[in-house]
Design a protein around this motif. Structure first.
Motif, short mmCIF file in Angstrom:
data_model
loop_
_atom_site.label_atom_id
_atom_site.label_comp_id
_atom_site.label_asym_id
_atom_site.label_seq_id
_atom_site.Cartn_x
_atom_site.Cartn_y
_atom_site.Cartn_z
N ASP A 127 9.26 -2.14 -0.53
CA ASP A 127 8.26 -1.63 0.54
C ASP A 127 8.68 -1.86 1.83
OD1 ASP A 127 6.12 0.61 0.67
OD2 ASP A 127 4.78 -1.08 1.32
N ASP A 151 7.80 5.04 1.18
CA ASP A 151 7.06 4.05 0.48
C ASP A 151 7.39 3.59 -0.76
OD1 ASP A 151 4.58 2.83 0.70
OD2 ASP A 151 3.79 4.39 -0.85
N ALA A 152 7.08 2.36 -0.91
CA ALA A 152 7.38 1.53 -2.13
C ALA A 152 8.85 1.69 -2.76
CB ALA A 152 6.58 2.24 -3.61
N ASP A 181 8.73 -0.66 5.14
CA ASP A 181 8.45 0.86 5.61
C ASP A 181 7.58 0.69 6.76
OD1 ASP A 181 6.09 -0.02 4.62
OD2 ASP A 181 5.48 1.83 3.35
N VAL A 221 0.62 -1.00 0.06
CA VAL A 221 -0.29 0.13 0.05
C VAL A 221 0.63 1.18 -0.05
CG1 VAL A 221 -1.92 -1.12 1.32
CG2 VAL A 221 -0.19 -0.20 2.37
N PRO A 222 0.55 2.45 -0.41
CA PRO A 222 -1.18 2.50 -0.84
C PRO A 222 -1.13 2.14 -2.39
CG PRO A 222 0.25 4.54 -1.22
CD PRO A 222 1.11 3.64 -0.36
#
Ligand SMILES: [Ca+2]
Ligand SMILES: [Ca+2]
Ligand SMILES: [Ca+2]
Ligand SMILES: [Ca+2]
Length: 220
Positions: A117, A154-155, A119, A70-71
């Protein structure tokens, strides 16, 4: 008779080490019937690697509306350096903690793969920690820990690499209390088997020794 079984042995050795290209799951594209995700269950094989998990694993289409992480599930190719996940990657079930074991069925000298990810804010219950443990013939060899203390974006893609003698790597991802649903992905698994010339040379030396012993026996 000796010769025949020895040749068969050499042939078996050269076939078991037939690791070729990088395993990147692109041979699974397009996913079917759902183009975004395929549940492959708790055991899955690709390119000579057997992936097992205590939970269902998923093949996920990059950028698709699925639960890879996510997201969204588009790996950040710009960070820390360009890494290409292509169309398809592999992940867990996006429910609580996660685990995956890669078994190679042959002795390895080196391995690298990309994880996306890892995180979650530091010092919170959303803080993700991944432990990569290496095994040889069932015995623990070494482990490397990567947590969101180290990579917070993120990612973001992390390339994990290891050199040594091993035939299995176990991946375990956790958060404190195991309450966060860990979204992650693995791709671009690059395997280096123990070089065959060395193994073949050792075998031939042993055979030479055996032949010498037989000749000595006959002479005495
Ligand atoms: Ca891929
Ligand atoms: Ca899980
Ligand atoms: Ca994330
Ligand atoms: Ca994550």
């Amino acid at each position: 008779m000796y010769k025949a079984s020895i040749l068969a042995g050499i042939f078996a050795m050269s076939t078991t080490a037939a690791f070729g290209a990088v395993v990147d799951f692109e041979n699974e594209s397009p996913l079917n019937p759902d183009p975004n995700v395929t549940n492959v269950g708790t055991s899955y094989s690709n390119g000579g690697i057997t992936f097992t998990s205590t939970e269902d694993m998923q093949l996920v289409k990059t950028g698709g509306p699925s639960n890879g992480f996510v997201p969204n599930d588009s790996p950040n190719n710009a960070n820390p350096f360009p890494v290409d996940f292509g169309d398809i990657f592999l992940t867990g079930d996006f429910n609580g903690n996660t685990d995956m074991t890669l078994s190679f069925g042959t002795d390895l000298a080196a391995l690298s793969f990309d994880i996306v990810d890892i995180d979650g804010p530091n010092n919170t219950s959303n803080h993700e920690t991944f432990v990569f443990s290496y095994f040889y013939m069932g015995a623990f060899v070494d482990s490397i820990t990567v947590s969101s203390d180290d990579t917070t974006l993120d990612a973001e893609v992390v390339t994990v690499s290891y050199s040594g003698l091993f035939d299995e790597v176990q991946i375990v991802g956790t958060t404190p209390g195991g309450t966060r649903n860990i979204g992650w992905g693995i791709d671009n698994i690059n395997v280096t088997a123990v070089p065959l010339p060395a193994a073949g040379f050792m075998l031939l030396s042993a055979l030479g020794g055996m032949g010498l012993m037989r000749r000595r026996k006959r002479a005495s």
